[in-house]
Enzyme design. Structure first.
Site, PDB file in Angstrom:
ATOM      1  N   VAL A 261     -16.344  35.306 -31.824  1.00 29.76           N
ATOM      2  CA  VAL A 261     -15.604  35.253 -30.521  1.00 29.76           C
ATOM      3  C   VAL A 261     -14.876  36.518 -30.302  1.00 29.76           C
ATOM      4  O   VAL A 261     -14.392  37.078 -31.156  1.00 29.76           O
ATOM      5  CB  VAL A 261     -14.672  33.934 -30.476  1.00 29.76           C
ATOM      6  CG1 VAL A 261     -15.412  32.668 -30.594  1.00 29.76           C
ATOM      7  CG2 VAL A 261     -13.723  33.847 -31.528  1.00 29.76           C
ATOM      8  N   GLU A 262     -14.505  36.658 -29.301  1.00 25.72           N
ATOM      9  CA  GLU A 262     -13.952  37.977 -28.479  1.00 25.72           C
ATOM     10  C   GLU A 262     -12.326  38.092 -29.230  1.00 25.72           C
ATOM     11  O   GLU A 262     -12.089  39.370 -29.260  1.00 25.72           O
ATOM     12  CB  GLU A 262     -14.109  38.238 -27.239  1.00 25.72           C
ATOM     13  CG  GLU A 262     -13.076  37.371 -26.489  1.00 25.72           C
ATOM     14  CD  GLU A 262     -13.035  37.311 -24.972  1.00 25.72           C
ATOM     15  OE1 GLU A 262     -12.237  37.970 -24.392  1.00 25.72           O
ATOM     16  OE2 GLU A 262     -14.338  36.914 -24.366  1.00 25.72           O
ATOM     17  N   GLN A 263     -11.818  37.069 -29.615  1.00 23.57           N
ATOM     18  CA  GLN A 263     -10.571  37.171 -30.268  1.00 23.57           C
ATOM     19  C   GLN A 263     -10.612  37.960 -31.462  1.00 23.57           C
ATOM     20  O   GLN A 263      -9.448  38.520 -32.192  1.00 23.57           O
ATOM     21  CB  GLN A 263      -9.775  35.986 -30.422  1.00 23.57           C
ATOM     22  CG  GLN A 263      -9.470  35.168 -28.766  1.00 23.57           C
ATOM     23  CD  GLN A 263     -10.375  34.596 -28.262  1.00 23.57           C
ATOM     24  OE1 GLN A 263     -11.725  34.868 -28.769  1.00 23.57           O
ATOM     25  NE2 GLN A 263     -10.205  34.079 -27.286  1.00 23.57           N
ATOM     26  N   GLY A 264     -11.692  38.047 -32.100  1.00 23.13           N
ATOM     27  CA  GLY A 264     -11.781  38.823 -33.415  1.00 23.13           C
ATOM     28  C   GLY A 264     -12.017  38.070 -34.573  1.00 23.13           C
ATOM     29  O   GLY A 264     -12.099  38.877 -35.795  1.00 23.13           O
TER      30      GLY A 264
ATOM     31  N   SER B  89      -9.039  42.457 -31.531  1.00 20.24           N
ATOM     32  CA  SER B  89      -9.972  42.214 -30.535  1.00 20.24           C
ATOM     33  C   SER B  89     -10.577  43.481 -29.967  1.00 20.24           C
ATOM     34  O   SER B  89     -11.750  43.604 -29.519  1.00 20.24           O
ATOM     35  CB  SER B  89      -9.333  41.553 -29.353  1.00 20.24           C
ATOM     36  OG  SER B  89     -10.214  41.402 -28.308  1.00 20.24           O
TER      37      SER B  89
END
Length: 242
Positions: A71-74, A98
């Site tokens: 996911v884009e949060q890392g 991120s």
């Protein structure tokens, strides 16, 4: 409360029995249908909202080890968490900044992404950034959607509809209050025309039907059991031409 299995300090004992499959019927149907696009070895991204329900299906089926999820949060891999904890996971393999995650995304690291769908139109455009006159903003949606090799948009056919399921048949108990398929989206957050020039596979998964982006526009390819195909076509046509 602090959970050391989310921070990476400890490993949790997880099995299929602890999987959290969505309880809301339409979200569960969409998650299960979207999960049918999964193949071993794929690198995946998941957007916030309805796509988060796919996490529970993956955990229930025990196929997480065959996929590379992010996911884009890392966060990479592990038991992805949904709802208010979206963006975190238990038993992660990696947690990176991120900004570095988006280097990976913009470099073509995603084979398949599952993204939310505010509204879609006849050209296959999708809007998630301006809805009902309100500026929501696209977040990382644009970069992810334009660089993933395949995109599966996930959303309800209408907003606020009530559905039921009995004897293997889906039933519409009450129509929705807002249209999701329109003649022209309020803003283009994802360009269907641009995706066509690149020949990428784009799907639009709802609880009632599945559409595919073609050179001619949106094509209906699946209808849920119990749903009248002519009614779906009439509804989509009316909404897209009003």
């Amino acid at each position: 409360p602090y959970d050391p299995t989310v921070s990476g300090a400890k490993r949790a004992a997880l099995d299929a029995a602890s999987a959290e499959v969505p309880t809301k019927l339409e979200r569960r149907i969409i998650a299960r249908r979207a999960a049918m696009e999964l193949r071993p070895g794929l690198s995946l991204n998941f957007g916030f909202g309805i796509p988060g329900g796919i996490f529970g299906v993956i955990a229930e089926q025990g196929i997480g080890d065959t996929l590379w999820m992010s996911v884009e949060q890392g966060v990479h891999n592990g038991r992805m968490l949904d709802d208010t904890l979206f963006g975190a996971a238990q038993n992660t393999d990696a947690i990176i900044p991120s900004i570095e995650q988006f280097d990976f995304y913009s470099g073509g690291g995603i084979d398949l992404t599952f993204l939310g769908m505010g509204e879609a139109d006849t050209r296959g455009n999708v809007n998630v950034s301006h809805l009902g006159g309100a500026l929501i903003g696209p977040g990382g949606f644009v970069e992810i959607a334009q660089n993933a090799k395949k995109v599966v948009f996930c959303g309800t056919f209408e907003a606020g509809a009530k559905i039921g399921f009995k004897d293997g048949q889906l039933r519409i108990e009450q129509g929705g209050k807002a249209r999701k398929f329109v003649k022209q989206v309020e803003r283009i957050t994802f360009s269907g025309d641009f995706a066509r020039t690149e020949g990428r596979e784009i799907l639009y998964v709802t609880e009632r039907a599945v559409f595919r982006l073609t050179k001619a526009g949106m094509e209906l390819i699946e209808v849920a059991p119990g749903i009248d195909i002519e009614r779906v076509l009439r509804a989509a046509e009316q909404e897209m031409h009003d």
